[in-house]
Design an enzyme around this catalytic site. Structure first.
Site, PDB file in Angstrom:
ATOM      1  N   SER A  96      11.334 -19.356  29.581  1.00 28.37           N
ATOM      2  CA  SER A  96      11.825 -19.151  30.954  1.00 28.37           C
ATOM      3  C   SER A  96      12.416 -20.374  31.358  1.00 28.37           C
ATOM      4  O   SER A  96      11.711 -21.360  30.708  1.00 28.37           O
ATOM      5  CB  SER A  96      10.935 -18.440  31.998  1.00 28.37           C
ATOM      6  OG  SER A  96       9.959 -19.045  32.014  1.00 28.37           O
ATOM      7  N   GLU A 117      13.860 -23.024  34.564  1.00 33.34           N
ATOM      8  CA  GLU A 117      14.083 -22.963  36.053  1.00 33.34           C
ATOM      9  C   GLU A 117      15.113 -24.199  36.372  1.00 33.34           C
ATOM     10  O   GLU A 117      15.142 -25.209  35.603  1.00 33.34           O
ATOM     11  CB  GLU A 117      12.649 -23.787  36.539  1.00 33.34           C
ATOM     12  CG  GLU A 117      12.640 -24.014  37.783  1.00 33.34           C
ATOM     13  CD  GLU A 117      11.108 -24.744  38.570  1.00 33.34           C
ATOM     14  OE1 GLU A 117      10.495 -23.914  38.163  1.00 33.34           O
ATOM     15  OE2 GLU A 117      11.248 -25.412  39.114  1.00 33.34           O
ATOM     16  N   ASP A 166       5.324 -26.890  50.613  1.00 37.14           N
ATOM     17  CA  ASP A 166       4.450 -28.222  50.938  1.00 37.14           C
ATOM     18  C   ASP A 166       4.543 -28.267  52.486  1.00 37.14           C
ATOM     19  O   ASP A 166       5.245 -27.537  53.175  1.00 37.14           O
ATOM     20  CB  ASP A 166       5.534 -29.431  50.544  1.00 37.14           C
ATOM     21  CG  ASP A 166       5.205 -29.358  49.066  1.00 37.14           C
ATOM     22  OD1 ASP A 166       4.068 -29.421  48.662  1.00 37.14           O
ATOM     23  OD2 ASP A 166       6.266 -29.855  48.122  1.00 37.14           O
ATOM     24  N   PHE A 190       7.993 -38.191  39.517  1.00 36.25           N
ATOM     25  CA  PHE A 190       7.395 -36.713  39.947  1.00 36.25           C
ATOM     26  C   PHE A 190       6.153 -36.519  39.675  1.00 36.25           C
ATOM     27  O   PHE A 190       5.232 -36.022  40.551  1.00 36.25           O
ATOM     28  CB  PHE A 190       8.215 -35.825  39.004  1.00 36.25           C
ATOM     29  CG  PHE A 190       9.683 -35.575  39.363  1.00 36.25           C
ATOM     30  CD1 PHE A 190      10.378 -36.424  40.432  1.00 36.25           C
ATOM     31  CD2 PHE A 190      10.551 -35.273  38.467  1.00 36.25           C
ATOM     32  CE1 PHE A 190      11.722 -36.075  40.785  1.00 36.25           C
ATOM     33  CE2 PHE A 190      11.948 -34.906  38.732  1.00 36.25           C
ATOM     34  CZ  PHE A 190      12.325 -35.454  39.775  1.00 36.25           C
ATOM     35  N   HIS A 206       7.428 -22.001  30.085  1.00 40.35           N
ATOM     36  CA  HIS A 206       8.392 -22.464  31.295  1.00 40.35           C
ATOM     37  C   HIS A 206       8.933 -23.483  31.153  1.00 40.35           C
ATOM     38  O   HIS A 206       8.157 -24.642  31.324  1.00 40.35           O
ATOM     39  CB  HIS A 206       7.960 -21.917  32.728  1.00 40.35           C
ATOM     40  CG  HIS A 206       8.652 -21.961  33.853  1.00 40.35           C
ATOM     41  ND1 HIS A 206       9.420 -20.977  34.273  1.00 40.35           N
ATOM     42  CD2 HIS A 206       8.824 -22.883  34.911  1.00 40.35           C
ATOM     43  CE1 HIS A 206      10.037 -21.052  35.261  1.00 40.35           C
ATOM     44  NE2 HIS A 206       9.804 -22.304  35.594  1.00 40.35           N
TER      45      HIS A 206
HETATM   46  P1  FAD Z   1      -1.060 -22.124  46.719  1.00 46.60           P
HETATM   47  O1  FAD Z   1      -1.052 -21.778  45.446  1.00 46.60           O
HETATM   48  O2  FAD Z   1      -1.014 -21.042  47.927  1.00 46.60           O
HETATM   49  O3  FAD Z   1      -2.258 -23.063  47.397  1.00 46.60           O
HETATM   50  C1  FAD Z   1      -2.080 -24.461  46.664  1.00 46.60           C
HETATM   51  C2  FAD Z   1      -3.226 -25.069  46.931  1.00 46.60           C
HETATM   52  O4  FAD Z   1      -3.439 -25.591  48.511  1.00 46.60           O
HETATM   53  C3  FAD Z   1      -4.542 -24.180  46.499  1.00 46.60           C
HETATM   54  O5  FAD Z   1      -4.562 -24.410  45.053  1.00 46.60           O
HETATM   55  C4  FAD Z   1      -5.536 -24.975  47.373  1.00 46.60           C
HETATM   56  O6  FAD Z   1      -6.279 -26.134  46.876  1.00 46.60           O
HETATM   57  C5  FAD Z   1      -4.907 -25.185  48.694  1.00 46.60           C
HETATM   58  N1  FAD Z   1      -4.998 -24.097  49.753  1.00 46.60           N
HETATM   59  C6  FAD Z   1      -4.106 -23.078  49.995  1.00 46.60           C
HETATM   60  N2  FAD Z   1      -4.633 -22.235  50.750  1.00 46.60           N
HETATM   61  C7  FAD Z   1      -5.955 -22.799  51.073  1.00 46.60           C
HETATM   62  C8  FAD Z   1      -6.917 -22.291  52.063  1.00 46.60           C
HETATM   63  N3  FAD Z   1      -6.760 -21.315  52.684  1.00 46.60           N
HETATM   64  N4  FAD Z   1      -8.113 -23.106  52.076  1.00 46.60           N
HETATM   65  C9  FAD Z   1      -8.448 -24.128  51.107  1.00 46.60           C
HETATM   66  N5  FAD Z   1      -7.346 -24.670  50.507  1.00 46.60           N
HETATM   67  C10 FAD Z   1      -6.182 -24.068  50.306  1.00 46.60           C
HETATM   68  N6  FAD Z   1       8.113 -25.836  46.293  1.00 46.60           N
HETATM   69  C11 FAD Z   1       9.146 -25.526  46.967  1.00 46.60           C
HETATM   70  O7  FAD Z   1       9.290 -26.005  48.061  1.00 46.60           O
HETATM   71  N7  FAD Z   1      10.324 -24.864  46.354  1.00 46.60           N
HETATM   72  C12 FAD Z   1       9.982 -24.196  44.994  1.00 46.60           C
HETATM   73  O8  FAD Z   1      10.990 -23.509  44.575  1.00 46.60           O
HETATM   74  C13 FAD Z   1       8.817 -24.535  44.474  1.00 46.60           C
HETATM   75  N8  FAD Z   1       8.538 -23.916  43.155  1.00 46.60           N
HETATM   76  C14 FAD Z   1       7.483 -24.373  42.501  1.00 46.60           C
HETATM   77  C15 FAD Z   1       7.282 -23.785  41.228  1.00 46.60           C
HETATM   78  C16 FAD Z   1       5.917 -24.031  40.606  1.00 46.60           C
HETATM   79  C17 FAD Z   1       5.833 -23.223  39.220  1.00 46.60           C
HETATM   80  C18 FAD Z   1       5.161 -24.777  41.074  1.00 46.60           C
HETATM   81  C19 FAD Z   1       3.667 -25.014  40.251  1.00 46.60           C
HETATM   82  C20 FAD Z   1       5.337 -25.419  42.273  1.00 46.60           C
HETATM   83  C21 FAD Z   1       6.357 -25.188  43.108  1.00 46.60           C
HETATM   84  N9  FAD Z   1       6.469 -25.612  44.184  1.00 46.60           N
HETATM   85  C22 FAD Z   1       7.999 -25.453  44.958  1.00 46.60           C
HETATM   86  C23 FAD Z   1       5.584 -26.679  45.043  1.00 46.60           C
HETATM   87  C24 FAD Z   1       4.687 -25.983  45.809  1.00 46.60           C
HETATM   88  O9  FAD Z   1       5.652 -25.419  46.978  1.00 46.60           O
HETATM   89  C25 FAD Z   1       3.706 -26.816  46.284  1.00 46.60           C
HETATM   90  O10 FAD Z   1       2.889 -27.316  45.440  1.00 46.60           O
HETATM   91  C26 FAD Z   1       2.760 -26.449  47.590  1.00 46.60           C
HETATM   92  O11 FAD Z   1       2.224 -27.378  48.139  1.00 46.60           O
HETATM   93  C27 FAD Z   1       1.781 -25.343  47.233  1.00 46.60           C
HETATM   94  O12 FAD Z   1       2.372 -24.298  47.186  1.00 46.60           O
HETATM   95  P2  FAD Z   1       1.735 -23.021  46.407  1.00 46.60           P
HETATM   96  O13 FAD Z   1       2.314 -21.850  46.440  1.00 46.60           O
HETATM   97  O14 FAD Z   1       1.624 -23.603  45.174  1.00 46.60           O
HETATM   98  O15 FAD Z   1       0.435 -23.082  47.149  1.00 46.60           O
END
Ligand code: FAD
Length: 301
Positions: free
Chosen positions: A16, A18, A110, A220, A270
Site C-alpha cells: 500500500s 501513502e 499529535d 523525521f 506500506h
Molecule cells: P495512539 O495509538 O492512540 O497512542 C499512541 C501512544 O500514546 C500510545 O502507544 C501510548 O504510548 C500513548 N497513549 C495513548 N493513550 C494513552 C493513555 N490513555 N494512557 C497512556 N498512554 C497513552 N498524524 C497526523 O496528524 N495525520 C496523519 O495522517 C497521520 N498518519 C499516521 C500514519 C501512521 C501509519 C502512523 C504510525 C502515524 C501517523 N500519524 C499521523 C502520527 C500520529 O498522529 C502520532 O504519532 C500521534 O502522536 C499518535 O497518534 P496514534 O493514533 O498513533 O496514537
C-alpha cells in the site's frame, strides 16, 4: 504445472502507498505523476494523510475524492480526533462514507500544542484513538487501520502501555496496524513478538520510508523516535550534495531491508511515498511487484 508450482512457492506480497495532500498546484501535479506511476502496481490501497489538528481536512477529502473518481485505486483516508468535537469528526466521516470511501486510517493525532507537550483530548471529542475507531464503526462498516510503534511511541512510558492501546484499538474494530517506519528490522521482529505474545493477531504491516534525502529522513526519524542506525547513516556519508548517488544507495538499502523482512515472513508492506514514485517503484520491483496493466493515463497519452 511448473509455473503454477512456482507461483505457489512464493508468498504473494501486497503493498500500500501513502500520500500527503498537496498544498500548491505544482505539488498537486507531482503527486498525480507519482500516483499514475504507481497505480499499475495494483496496491491493496493508497492512503492520504490528515494534517496536524485537521489542518488539511478539505485537501485530504479532495485528494481522496479525486483518487476515487479518476483511478482504479482504493483510497483510505487518514483521520485524527485531536482538537475536534465528535460532531465535527462524525461529519467528516459521513462525508467519506457518502463519497464511497470504505477504509479509514484512524489516529489520535499529535498533541494540539505540538510534539513534546502533553496530549489533551478535546472535551467534546473522541478521547482516544480506540474511542475514534468505535465511533467510526457506528457510522459505517469501515475497514479500519491504526498505527503501531516498533520502537514505542515517543510519549510512551513502556511497551506495555503501547500494547494496551493497540489492544483497545483492535477491540474497537481495527483490523490492521501500520507501523511507524524503522531502519533496523530487529525492532520490528521484537515488537511483533510482543504483539503476538499479547494475543493480538491482526497484521502488523511494516511502514517503509525510502531515504531519498538522508538529512530530511534522519530529521523525521529523530522527531518520531525511530533510530537511525550508524551503519545506515555511514552509507550516506559524503552524499549530501549528490542526489543521484543517494537514490542508488537508498534503493540498495531499502531492497536489503525488505528482502530480510520477506525472509522473516512479511507479506504486506506500506510505503511512505512522500508523493515520489521512483524509489518506491524500484523497491516494489525488487519485491516482484510489476505493473498489472498499463495505467489509464499511459493508454490515453
Ligand atoms: P495512539 O495509538 O492512540 O497512542 C499512541 C501512544 O500514546 C500510545 O502507544 C501510548 O504510548 C500513548 N497513549 C495513548 N493513550 C494513552 C493513555 N490513555 N494512557 C497512556 N498512554 C497513552 N498524524 C497526523 O496528524 N495525520 C496523519 O495522517 C497521520 N498518519 C499516521 C500514519 C501512521 C501509519 C502512523 C504510525 C502515524 C501517523 N500519524 C499521523 C502520527 C500520529 O498522529 C502520532 O504519532 C500521534 O502522536 C499518535 O497518534 P496514534 O493514533 O498513533 O496514537
Amino acid at each position: 504445472t511448473e509455473a503454477g508450482t512456482q507461483r505457489r512457492a512464493h508468498a504473494p506480497i501486497s503493498v500500500s502507498f501513502e500520500f500527503f495532500p498537496p498544498k500548491t498546484d505544482a505539488m498537486e501535479a507531482s503527486l498525480w505523476q507519482a500516483i499514475r506511476k504507481l497505480e499499475p502496481l495494483a496496491p491493496e490501497f493508497v492512503s492520504v494523510t490528515y494534517g496536524a489538528g485537521g489542518s488539511t481536512r478539505e485537501r485530504t477529502h479532495s485528494t481522496v475524492s479525486r483518487i476515487l473518481a479518476e483511478t482504479s485505486l482504493k483510497p483510505a483516508a487518514h483521520l485524527t480526533c485531536v482538537a475536534a468535537t465528535k460532531d465535527e469528526v462524525d461529519a467528516v466521516v459521513r462525508d467519506y462514507w457518502d463519497a464511497g470511501v470504505r477504509h479509514i486510517v484512524a489516529l489520535r493525532g499529535d498533541p494540539p500544542a505540538g510534539a513534546g507537550t502533553a496530549y489533551a483530548a478535546h472535551p467534546g471529542g473522541y478521547q482516544s484513538s480506540a474511542d475514534l475507531v468505535a465511533g467510526l464503526k457506528t457510522i459505517g462498516d469501515f475497514e479500519v487501520s491504526v498505527s503501531a510503534y516498533p520502537e514505542k511511541h515517543p510519549e510512551s512510558g513502556s511497551f506495555d502501555v503501547d500494547l494496551d492501546v493497540l489492544q483497545a484499538k483492535v477491540d474497537a474494530g481495527a483490523t490492521r496496524a501500520i507501523t511507524q517506519f524503522f531502519f533496523d528490522n530487529d525492532h520490528y521482529w521484537r515488537y511483533l513478538d510482543r504483539v503476538r505474545a499479547r494475543g493480538i493477531n491482526i497484521p502488523i504491516v511494516p511502514g517503509q520510508i525510502p531515504i531519498h534525502n538522508f538529512k530530511q529522513i534522519a530529521g523525521f526519524a529523530a522527531r518520531c523516535g525511530a533510530t537511525m542506525p550508524a551503519s545506515t547513516a555511514a552509507r550516506f556519508e559524503g552524499l549530501a550534495d549528490d542526489p543521484e548517488t543517494t537514490q542508488l544507495v537508498a534503493a540498495a538499502v531499502a531492497a536489503e531491508q525488505v528482502r530480510d523482512l520477506v525472509k522473516g515472513g512479511v507479506t504486506e508492506f506500506h510505503f511512505y511515498t512522500l508523493n515520489r514514485a521512483p524509489l518506491v517503484n524500484a523497491i516494489c520491483h525488487t519485491l516482484g511487484i510489476k505493473p498489472h496493466a498499463p495505467a489509464a493515463s499511459a493508454v490515453n497519452a
